[in-house]
Design a protein around this motif. Structure first.
Motif, PDB file in Angstrom:
ATOM      1  N   GLY A 163      38.731  72.547  51.428  1.00  0.00           N
ATOM      2  CA  GLY A 163      38.776  71.752  50.212  1.00  0.00           C
ATOM      3  C   GLY A 163      39.982  70.861  50.054  1.00  0.00           C
ATOM      4  O   GLY A 163      40.247  70.383  48.947  1.00  0.00           O
ATOM      5  N   HIS A 164      40.713  70.596  51.119  1.00  0.00           N
ATOM      6  CA  HIS A 164      41.930  69.802  50.972  1.00  0.00           C
ATOM      7  C   HIS A 164      41.658  68.306  50.852  1.00  0.00           C
ATOM      8  O   HIS A 164      42.566  67.539  50.502  1.00  0.00           O
ATOM      9  N   LEU A 165      40.422  67.879  51.117  1.00  0.00           N
ATOM     10  CA  LEU A 165      40.012  66.505  50.832  1.00  0.00           C
ATOM     11  C   LEU A 165      38.890  66.496  49.798  1.00  0.00           C
ATOM     12  O   LEU A 165      38.988  65.829  48.772  1.00  0.00           O
ATOM     13  N   VAL A 166      37.790  67.194  50.081  1.00  0.00           N
ATOM     14  CA  VAL A 166      36.647  67.272  49.163  1.00  0.00           C
ATOM     15  C   VAL A 166      36.607  68.685  48.593  1.00  0.00           C
ATOM     16  O   VAL A 166      36.335  69.648  49.312  1.00  0.00           O
ATOM     17  N   GLU A 167      36.906  68.804  47.305  1.00  0.00           N
ATOM     18  CA  GLU A 167      37.100  70.120  46.702  1.00  0.00           C
ATOM     19  C   GLU A 167      36.330  70.260  45.401  1.00  0.00           C
ATOM     20  O   GLU A 167      36.539  69.514  44.448  1.00  0.00           O
ATOM     21  N   ARG A 168      35.354  71.170  45.377  1.00  0.00           N
ATOM     22  CA  ARG A 168      34.579  71.488  44.177  1.00  0.00           C
ATOM     23  C   ARG A 168      33.989  70.219  43.551  1.00  0.00           C
ATOM     24  O   ARG A 168      33.885  70.081  42.336  1.00  0.00           O
ATOM     25  N   TYR A 169      33.574  69.313  44.407  1.00  0.00           N
ATOM     26  CA  TYR A 169      33.107  67.982  43.993  1.00  0.00           C
ATOM     27  C   TYR A 169      31.728  68.059  43.332  1.00  0.00           C
ATOM     28  O   TYR A 169      30.837  68.769  43.787  1.00  0.00           O
ATOM     29  N   ASP A 170      31.564  67.297  42.238  1.00  0.00           N
ATOM     30  CA  ASP A 170      30.322  67.275  41.465  1.00  0.00           C
ATOM     31  C   ASP A 170      29.827  65.830  41.404  1.00  0.00           C
ATOM     32  O   ASP A 170      30.453  64.978  40.768  1.00  0.00           O
ATOM     33  N   ASN A 171      28.695  65.537  42.062  1.00  0.00           N
ATOM     34  CA  ASN A 171      28.185  64.157  42.036  1.00  0.00           C
ATOM     35  C   ASN A 171      27.221  63.909  40.876  1.00  0.00           C
ATOM     36  O   ASN A 171      26.610  62.852  40.789  1.00  0.00           O
ATOM     37  N   GLN A 172      27.104  64.881  39.943  1.00  0.00           N
ATOM     38  CA  GLN A 172      26.217  64.738  38.788  1.00  0.00           C
ATOM     39  C   GLN A 172      26.981  64.524  37.493  1.00  0.00           C
ATOM     40  O   GLN A 172      26.394  64.577  36.414  1.00  0.00           O
ATOM     41  N   LEU A 173      28.291  64.279  37.571  1.00  0.00           N
ATOM     42  CA  LEU A 173      29.113  64.247  36.376  1.00  0.00           C
ATOM     43  C   LEU A 173      28.894  62.998  35.529  1.00  0.00           C
ATOM     44  O   LEU A 173      29.099  63.027  34.314  1.00  0.00           O
ATOM     45  N   SER A 174      28.507  61.879  36.139  1.00  0.00           N
ATOM     46  CA  SER A 174      28.254  60.660  35.377  1.00  0.00           C
ATOM     47  C   SER A 174      26.808  60.669  34.875  1.00  0.00           C
ATOM     48  O   SER A 174      25.873  60.820  35.664  1.00  0.00           O
ATOM     49  N   PRO A 175      26.567  60.505  33.579  1.00  0.00           N
ATOM     50  CA  PRO A 175      25.213  60.664  33.028  1.00  0.00           C
ATOM     51  C   PRO A 175      24.239  59.557  33.420  1.00  0.00           C
ATOM     52  O   PRO A 175      23.034  59.713  33.222  1.00  0.00           O
ATOM     53  N   ASP A 176      24.721  58.454  33.965  1.00  0.00           N
ATOM     54  CA  ASP A 176      23.836  57.359  34.361  1.00  0.00           C
ATOM     55  C   ASP A 176      23.677  57.249  35.879  1.00  0.00           C
ATOM     56  O   ASP A 176      23.115  56.279  36.377  1.00  0.00           O
ATOM     57  N   TYR A 177      24.174  58.239  36.611  1.00  0.00           N
ATOM     58  CA  TYR A 177      24.150  58.208  38.078  1.00  0.00           C
ATOM     59  C   TYR A 177      23.609  59.539  38.576  1.00  0.00           C
ATOM     60  O   TYR A 177      24.177  60.590  38.291  1.00  0.00           O
ATOM     61  N   HIS A 178      22.494  59.511  39.305  1.00  0.00           N
ATOM     62  CA  HIS A 178      21.782  60.745  39.641  1.00  0.00           C
ATOM     63  C   HIS A 178      21.459  60.826  41.140  1.00  0.00           C
ATOM     64  O   HIS A 178      20.296  60.834  41.539  1.00  0.00           O
ATOM     65  N   PRO A 179      22.481  60.899  41.990  1.00  0.00           N
ATOM     66  CA  PRO A 179      22.215  60.918  43.433  1.00  0.00           C
ATOM     67  C   PRO A 179      21.864  62.307  43.949  1.00  0.00           C
ATOM     68  O   PRO A 179      22.088  63.324  43.282  1.00  0.00           O
ATOM     69  N   THR A 180      21.332  62.343  45.139  1.00  0.00           N
ATOM     70  CA  THR A 180      21.179  63.579  45.902  1.00  0.00           C
ATOM     71  C   THR A 180      22.022  63.445  47.163  1.00  0.00           C
ATOM     72  O   THR A 180      21.995  62.407  47.823  1.00  0.00           O
ATOM     73  N   GLY A 181      22.772  64.493  47.474  1.00  0.00           N
ATOM     74  CA  GLY A 181      23.639  64.476  48.646  1.00  0.00           C
ATOM     75  C   GLY A 181      23.013  65.219  49.809  1.00  0.00           C
ATOM     76  O   GLY A 181      21.959  65.845  49.683  1.00  0.00           O
ATOM     77  N   ALA A 182      23.682  65.173  50.957  1.00  0.00           N
ATOM     78  CA  ALA A 182      23.179  65.836  52.165  1.00  0.00           C
ATOM     79  C   ALA A 182      24.344  66.358  52.979  1.00  0.00           C
ATOM     80  O   ALA A 182      25.434  65.770  52.995  1.00  0.00           O
ATOM     81  N   GLU A 183      24.126  67.465  53.662  1.00  0.00           N
ATOM     82  CA  GLU A 183      25.123  68.028  54.570  1.00  0.00           C
ATOM     83  C   GLU A 183      24.433  68.506  55.840  1.00  0.00           C
ATOM     84  O   GLU A 183      23.390  69.154  55.801  1.00  0.00           O
ATOM     85  N   LEU A 184      25.014  68.142  56.964  1.00  0.00           N
ATOM     86  CA  LEU A 184      24.508  68.533  58.277  1.00  0.00           C
ATOM     87  C   LEU A 184      25.595  69.314  58.995  1.00  0.00           C
ATOM     88  O   LEU A 184      26.716  68.813  59.156  1.00  0.00           O
ATOM     89  N   THR A 185      25.274  70.538  59.413  1.00  0.00           N
ATOM     90  CA  THR A 185      26.212  71.381  60.140  1.00  0.00           C
ATOM     91  C   THR A 185      25.695  71.592  61.551  1.00  0.00           C
ATOM     92  O   THR A 185      24.531  71.953  61.753  1.00  0.00           O
ATOM     93  N   VAL A 186      26.562  71.354  62.535  1.00  0.00           N
ATOM     94  CA  VAL A 186      26.198  71.495  63.946  1.00  0.00           C
ATOM     95  C   VAL A 186      27.171  72.453  64.617  1.00  0.00           C
ATOM     96  O   VAL A 186      28.386  72.221  64.596  1.00  0.00           O
ATOM     97  N   ASN A 187      26.643  73.550  65.171  1.00  0.00           N
ATOM     98  CA  ASN A 187      27.426  74.452  65.994  1.00  0.00           C
ATOM     99  C   ASN A 187      27.324  73.955  67.426  1.00  0.00           C
ATOM    100  O   ASN A 187      26.343  74.206  68.120  1.00  0.00           O
ATOM    101  N   ALA A 188      28.348  73.220  67.855  1.00  0.00           N
ATOM    102  CA  ALA A 188      28.273  72.484  69.114  1.00  0.00           C
ATOM    103  C   ALA A 188      28.594  73.325  70.336  1.00  0.00           C
ATOM    104  O   ALA A 188      28.653  72.793  71.443  1.00  0.00           O
ATOM    105  N   GLY A 189      28.820  74.606  70.189  1.00  0.00           N
ATOM    106  CA  GLY A 189      29.176  75.434  71.324  1.00  0.00           C
ATOM    107  C   GLY A 189      30.663  75.330  71.608  1.00  0.00           C
ATOM    108  O   GLY A 189      31.393  74.527  71.022  1.00  0.00           O
ATOM    109  N   LEU A 190      31.147  76.168  72.527  1.00  0.00           N
ATOM    110  CA  LEU A 190      32.563  76.187  72.863  1.00  0.00           C
ATOM    111  C   LEU A 190      33.430  76.335  71.611  1.00  0.00           C
ATOM    112  O   LEU A 190      34.462  75.693  71.460  1.00  0.00           O
TER     113      LEU A 190
END
Length: 466
Positions: A163-190
Motif C-alpha cells: 500500500g505504499h503507492l495505492v492504499e485502501r483506494y476507493d474508486n466509488q467515492l465521487s457520486p457522478d463517477y461509477h467505474p469498474t476496475g480490474a486486477e490481473l495477478t500472474v505467478n510467473a514462476g521462479l
C-alpha cells in the motif's frame, strides 16, 4: 472463427503454478484477503457453492435522497432500483451484472429533470463511457493459486502490495463517477509474482503494477527460506482522463523490501521488517521519500490480525499512499473543499508516523456465531496534519443482520474533509430483506472545488438462487 486463443486463455487462467513457483505464504494470503472487495450482505448470504453451477437473481428498491450536486442546490428524491444477475461455476468463474438505476421523482431547484434520460433516469449516472462499467459488478476467472487470475469489480478499499503507492483506494467515492476496475495477478514462476491493476476499465485513469520477488527461493531451495525475504518494485500512473474531463496526471514509483524477523513453525504468526523509498516522476524537483518499520500477521482460526507501524520521511510533491482512500476527491482538492489538487500540493519536508491495523473475529461458516472485521489507519505528519480511515463490518448470529460503516478523514489540523458511509440490512425471510443506508457525498465542480452534501435511502430487497 478461430477459438484457439480463447481455449489457451482459459487453460492458462485455470492452471496451477509450476512447482517451485511463487509461494504465497502468510503475508500474501493476508494481502489477497485485504484486496478482495467486500460483498454486499445479501450477496454474501447467497454465495455460490464451491462446486457446480449456480444462478442468482436479485432486486433492491426504495426511495433515495440525493443533492442536486450544485452549489446551493436542493435535495432531490429518487426511486432507486438495483437489479442483479449472477452466474458462477465453482470457484473458477463468476460473472455478475446489474446497476443502480435512479429515477428522479422530486426535482428541487435547480431543475435538472429535463436533462435526465426520459425525464427521470439521472443523467449524471450514465453520461460518460466509464459509467457503463458499473453494469459489470464482478468478473472472476481462475483460482488464487493459478498461474493467472483475473478480477473485475468496483474498488472499495483496494491496496496494491503493502500500500505504499495505492492504499485502501476507493474508486466509488465521487457520486457522478461509477467505474469498474480490474486486477490481473500472474505467478510467473521462479518465485516471481506480477500484479497489474486499472481503476477504470473504460477510461485512461489510474494504472498501477507491482513486481514481487521471493528472494529466499532465488538463493536457496530450503523450505525454511520460502516467503521470508522479498523485493518489490511498483509504479502507478493516473492519466486523469474521464470523458471530456481532465485532471493533472500523476506518476509515482517505489522500491521496497522486507525480511522476516520471526515466523512461527505453525505459520500462524510472522513479524517482518519493511523498508523502501519512492518518488514522483516528471513533477519538477525529484522529491524522494523513505520509510522503515515493521509488519505483523497472525491467524488463530477465530482471530485474524495484521498490521504495520512505520516511520516515514516525505514531503514536497511526494508522500506514501499517494493514491489513497480519498484520492477520487483529492485529485480535485487535496484536503478540504477548495484547496490545491493533490497533483499540485506541496508539503514541507517532514517526518510522519503511520500505523495500520486489520482485525477479523469469528468464522463466516459459523452461522450461529457473530463475526466482525475492522480496519483502521492513521498517518500523522510533523507539519501538523493527520489522515485517518476506519471501517467496520458486522455479521450477527443467524446471518440475517448485517451492518457496515466507513469513515475517511483527511487534513485534520489543516483543512479537514469527512467522508462517511453506513449501511444496515435485515433479512426477514430467506428471499426478502430490508435495507437502509446513508452518508456524505462530495460533488466535483467545473472550477475544481467540491460541494458537500448528504444522501440517505431505505427500502426492500428480494433475491433468488438455484
Amino acid at each position: 472463427m478461430n477459438v484457439a486463443p480463447l481455449l489457451v486463455l482459459v487453460f492458462v487462467l485455470n492452471s496451477p503454478p509450476a512447482e517451485g513457483g511463487t509461494a504465497e505464504g502468510e503475508a500474501s494470503s493476508q494481502e489477497a484477503s485485504q484486496e478482495a472487495p467486500e460483498q454486499a450482505p445479501e450477496q454474501a448470504s447467497q454465495q455460490a457453492p464451491p462446486q457446480g453451477t449456480s444462478f442468482f437473481l436479485g432486486l433492491e428498491a426504495g426511495p433515495l435522497s440525493l443533492p442536486s450536486g450544485t452549489r446551493g442546490g436542493g435535495q432531490d428524491i429518487f426511486a432507486l432500483a438495483v437489479p442483479v444477475a449472477r452466474l458462477a461455476h465453482g470457484d473458477t468463474f463468476a460473472i455478475e451484472l446489474g446497476a443502480p438505476l435512479r429515477f428522479r421523482l422530486i426535482d428541487a431547484e435547480p431543475k435538472q429533470a429535463e436533462l435526465d434520460y426520459g425525464g427521470h433516469l439521472r443523467r449524471e449516472d450514465w453520461d460518460t463511457l466509464s459509467d457503463y462499467g458499473q453494469v459489470l459488478r464482478e468478473l472472476s476467472i481462475g483460482r488464487e493459486n493459478n498461474v493467472a487470475t483475473l478480477r473485475v469489480h468496483p474498488f472499495e478499499a483496494f491496496t496494491l502490495g503493502e500500500g505504499h503507492l495505492v492504499e485502501r483506494y476507493d474508486n466509488q467515492l465521487s457520486p457522478d463517477y461509477h467505474p469498474t476496475g480490474a486486477e490481473l495477478t500472474v505467478n510467473a514462476g521462479l518465485a516471481t509474482r506480477v500484479k497489474v491493476v486499472a481503476s477504470d476499465i473504460l477510461a485512461e485513469r489510474l494504472f498501477a503494477g507491482e513486481l514481487r520477488l521471493d528472494i529466499g527461493q532465488f538463493v536457496s531451495k530450503e523450505q525454511k527460506n520460502v516467503d521470508r525475504y522479498h523485493a518489490m518494485a511498483s509504479v502507478a500512473h493516473d492519466f486523469g482522463r474521464v470523458g471530456e474531463e481532465r485532471t493533472q496526471p500523476i506518476t509515482a514509483v517505489l522500491v521496497s523490501g522486507d525480511a522476516a524477523l520471526y515466523k512461527s513453525e505453525s505459520k500462524s504468526f510472522a513479524l517482518f521488517f519493511i523498508g523502501g523509498a519512492g518518488t514522483r516522476v516528471n513533477a519538477g524537483s525529484p522529491d524522494v521519500g523513505g520509510f522503515g518499520g515493521f509488519s505483523i500477521g497472525g491467524d488463530t482460526g477465530r482471530v485474524n490480525i495484521s498490521g504495520r507501524v512505520e516511520a516515514r520521511y516525505e514531503g514536497g510533491n511526494f508522500r506514501f499512499g499517494l493514491f489513497g482512500p480519498s484520492y477520487e476527491l483529492a485529485r480535485y482538492s487535496a484536503t478540504g473543499l477548495s484547496e490545491k489538487p493533490l497533483a499540485e500540493e506541496h508539503m514541507d519536508q517532514n517526518l510522519a508516523g503511520y500505523a495500520e491495523l486489520k482485525l477479523g473475529v469469528g468464522e463466516d461458516d459459523a452461522v450461529e456465531a457473530m463475526s466482525a472485521s475492522a480496519t483502521g489507519s492513521v498517518e500523522h505528519f510533523t507539519v501538523g496534519r493527520t489522515d485517518t480511515d476506519f471501517t467496520l463490518a458486522l455479521k450477527f448470529p443467524g446471518r440475517r443482520t448485517f451492518a457496515n460503516a466507513r469513515v475517511i478523514i483527511v487534513g485534520i489540523g489543516a483543512h479537514p474533509r469527512y467522508s462517511v458511509h453506513a449501511e444496515l440490512r435485515q433479512r426477514l425471510v430467506d428471499w426478502f430483506y430490508l435495507w437502509g443506508a446513508g452518508g456524505t457525498v462530495h460533488f466535483p465542480q467545473p472550477d475544481g472545488t467540491l460541494v458537500p452534501g448528504y444522501t440517505a435511502g431505505a427500502g426492500v430487497g428480494m433475491d433468488f438462487k438455484r
